[in-house]
Structure formats: structure tokens, C-alpha cells
Design an enzyme around this catalytic site. Structure first.
Site, short mmCIF file in Angstrom:
data_model
loop_
_atom_site.label_atom_id
_atom_site.label_comp_id
_atom_site.label_asym_id
_atom_site.label_seq_id
_atom_site.Cartn_x
_atom_site.Cartn_y
_atom_site.Cartn_z
N SER A 103 -75.93 15.25 -1.55
CA SER A 103 -76.44 14.49 -2.74
C SER A 103 -76.02 15.29 -4.04
O SER A 103 -74.95 15.88 -4.19
CB SER A 103 -77.89 14.33 -2.61
OG SER A 103 -78.20 13.28 -3.36
N ASP A 222 -76.17 2.83 0.00
CA ASP A 222 -77.06 3.72 -0.59
C ASP A 222 -77.60 2.89 -1.65
O ASP A 222 -77.04 2.23 -2.44
CB ASP A 222 -75.82 4.71 -1.17
CG ASP A 222 -76.82 5.81 -1.80
OD1 ASP A 222 -77.75 5.79 -2.19
OD2 ASP A 222 -76.13 7.13 -1.69
N HIS A 300 -78.77 6.24 1.73
CA HIS A 300 -78.29 7.60 1.22
C HIS A 300 -79.10 8.52 2.27
O HIS A 300 -80.09 8.75 2.74
CB HIS A 300 -79.40 7.62 -0.14
CG HIS A 300 -79.09 9.01 -0.91
ND1 HIS A 300 -77.73 9.29 -1.18
CD2 HIS A 300 -79.43 10.18 -1.36
CE1 HIS A 300 -77.44 10.40 -2.00
NE2 HIS A 300 -78.79 11.20 -1.79
#
Length: 319
Positions: A103, A222, A300
Site C-alpha cells: 500500500s 480494491d 485491498h
């Protein structure tokens, strides 16, 4: 048998490190910490793939709670300075290393490459990273009060001086309907993407282009990263430009590797000004066939089984 060592100034997970295997650096994402159970488990799985590999997990603070908080609060530029000094102090990394960023850790590692890269990164793999920023602040888990507080402040005054110096997510918030304020206020994302002509830094392009491979991993479902295509250097159309690119064009340029958003019009990497004019060396990398687009199925950071092939291909090479 794995030996876990937590040393002052160094957090690493390793099993009798081999100098014949290129070491690995990992940088956790938002809401995580350098030695959380999940990070330790992931390091252990990598060692199953590459026995003897030296792994260093980046930290802003040795205390796990403070390290997690540093993912929400702090100055990104200062944090990257700190990490550059940290990596430079580790003897096992002095000949270079591969890196994995989760991330926001992905764009932070890219910033390290562009600004420092000493010791150098060979292959950089980023999972669901926000390379072109985010156009909405991610939602928080129900009882994650640290996240909720940071989100409220960030959304209320995202381009204010305090937010841009102290709220991590605000420092990569790129509002397509408010580009003037973004370009004026932001001091992190505008910098690493070389968006400001007056301060454009040619060193960033040379150093990013020095990577052997840049691997960009997008999560198919996501909903945390908005838009999800930011992981592939995609961004929402800037309203005032009146620019529109069709889904067909995007799918062609990115190789039909993921479904495009049905609600947002996305400018893909190869139509971005930073690519066309090669502000950061991305086009040079791509034309050298050194940019790899990958998709992990799921939401995600649900890396499931998609991590192992990437770890085998892009980490653990001969030092």
C-alpha cells in the site's frame, strides 16, 4: 528454524543470512507495524521460498503502537529521510537489495529510490500502492479510532498547512476537482511525481530508471484505494482539462489486465503527462520492458496466493 531478532536500530527477520542471496526490504502499509504478526508471518513465508535471505522491515518507531500511528500521523518527507539513514546503516544492505512495499509503503519506497537509492534497490514490487495518489480518503474499520480521527481531519482541511505537514494520507491526496490547491499545497506527491515544472528534479528520473524491474500490483476489487488504478499510475481525469479516455483505450494500453472503474474515467499510465514527458524515468523503464503490471484478485491487501510467484521472480536473486 527461524531466528527473529529485534535489535536497537534494526528490525529484521532472518535465518542465518546468506551473502549469496540479495537481501530484501519490506515496508508495511497503513494501519500496520514493522513487526506485526502479519508482517512476521509474511517474512517467514518468504524465507520458505528463499532460505537464508536477509529481510529488513522498515520502521519509523521501534515501538509497535507508535510505528502504527506513524502510518497516520507525521511528515512523509521526514519519514523517508529517516528510513534512508536507517537503510544506509545496515551492513547487510550495503551492496543493494530488492524491496516490497505494501500500500502506501510502495510509493514511499519509490520516493527512496528517486531521492536516495544508496544503497540501491534492484527490483521494486508495490502492492496496491497509491502512485498517482488518492481522490478519496479510505474508510476505516468500525473501532479504529486513530484512523477515524485522522480521516475526519484530513477530509475537513486536506490542503491546509497543518494537514500537509502532519497527516500522512493528506500528503498523497490528489483531488481531480481541486488541482490548483493540490499543486500549490502538496509537498510530497507533487515532488516524487515531478509535477511542478519549477522544481522538477532530473535526478528522480535517472534513479527510478536505474531499477532492474518495477512491478505494479493492482487489487481487482480494491475499494480502499480510490481509484484502484493508482497502483498502475492511473488517475482520474482532471475536471478542468475536459480530457476523456475510453475504457477501450485504457484496456488496450494496460493490456486488458483489469476491469476499469464504471464510475470514474481513468487516465492510464501511458497517457499521463509524467509518462509522455518522462518526468520520473517511468517511460524509460517501460520502453526497456522493465515495468510489469500484475493483478491480485480480491480487495485491498488480500494478497492470497498471488504473492508467491512475484517473490520467486523478483526477489532472492544472486547478490
Amino acid at each position: 528454524m527461524f531466528l527473529i531478532q529485534l535489535l536497537v536500530g534494526l528490525t529484521a527477520v532472518y535465518a542465518l543470512p546468506s551473502r549469496n542471496t540479495r537481501p530484501l526490504v519490506i515496508w508495511h502499509g497503513l494501519g500496520d507495524s514493522h513487526s506485526s504478526p502479519g508482517m512476521l508471518q509474511f517474512a517467514s513465508m518468504i524465507q520458505d521460498v528463499h532460505p537464508g535471505i536477509f529481510i529488513h522491515s522498515v520502521f519509523i518507531d521501534e515501538d509497535l503502537d507508535k510505528d502504527r500511528q506513524a502510518g497516520f500521523y507525521g511528515n512523509v518527507n521526514d519519514q523517508i529521510d529517516l528510513v534512508a539513514a536507517q537503510l544506509g546503516s545496515i551492513p547487510e544492505l550495503e551492496r543493494g537489495f530488492d524491496a516490497i512495499g505494501f500500500s502506501q509503503g510502495g510509493q514511499f519506497l519509490r520516493a527512496y529510490v528517486e531521492r536516495y537509492n544508496e544503497p540501491p534497490i534492484n527490483n521494486l514490487v508495490t502492492f496496491g500502492s497509491q502512485h498517482m495518489g488518492i481522490s478519496d480518503i479510505p474508510t476505516c474499520r468500525r473501532y479504529d479510532f486513530i484512523c477515524q480521527a485522522a480521516r475526519r481531519v484530513a477530509k475537513s482541511a486536506v490542503y491546509g498547512d497543518w494537514a500537509q505537514a502532519n497527516l500522512i494520507q493528506a500528503q498523497y491526496y490528489r483531488d481531480p476537482s481541486n488541482m490548483e490547491n493540490y499543486l500549490t499545497a502538496n509537498r510530497f506527491l507533487t515532488s516524487i511525481n515531478n509535477e511542478l515544472p519549477v522544481s522538477r528534479n532530473a535526478t528522480y528520473g535517472r534513479q527510478l530508471a536505474s531499477l532492474q524491474n518495477l512491478v505494479l500490483v493492482l487489487f481487482s476489487d480494491d475499494k480502499t484505494v480510490v481509484p484502484k488504478e493508482s497502483a498502475w499510475f492511473g488517475s482520474e481525469v482532471v475536471d478542468e482539462d475536459g480530457m476523456h479516455f475510453s475504457t477501450e483505450s485504457e484496456q488496450t494500453l494496460l493490456g486488458d489486465r483489469a476491469e476499469s472503474s464504471t464510475e470514474r474515467t481513468i487516465i492510464p499510465m501511458r497517457l499521463q503527462p509524467l509518462y509522455l514527458e518522462d518526468w520520473i524515468g517511468l517511460r524509460e523503464l517501460d520502453e526497456r520492458k522493465a515495468v510489469t503490471f500484475e493483478v491480485c484478485q480480491g480487495e485491498h491487501m488480500q494478497i492470497s496466493d498471488c504473492w508467491e510467484d512475484l517473490v520467486r521472480r523478483f526477489t532472492g536473486g544472486k547478490a
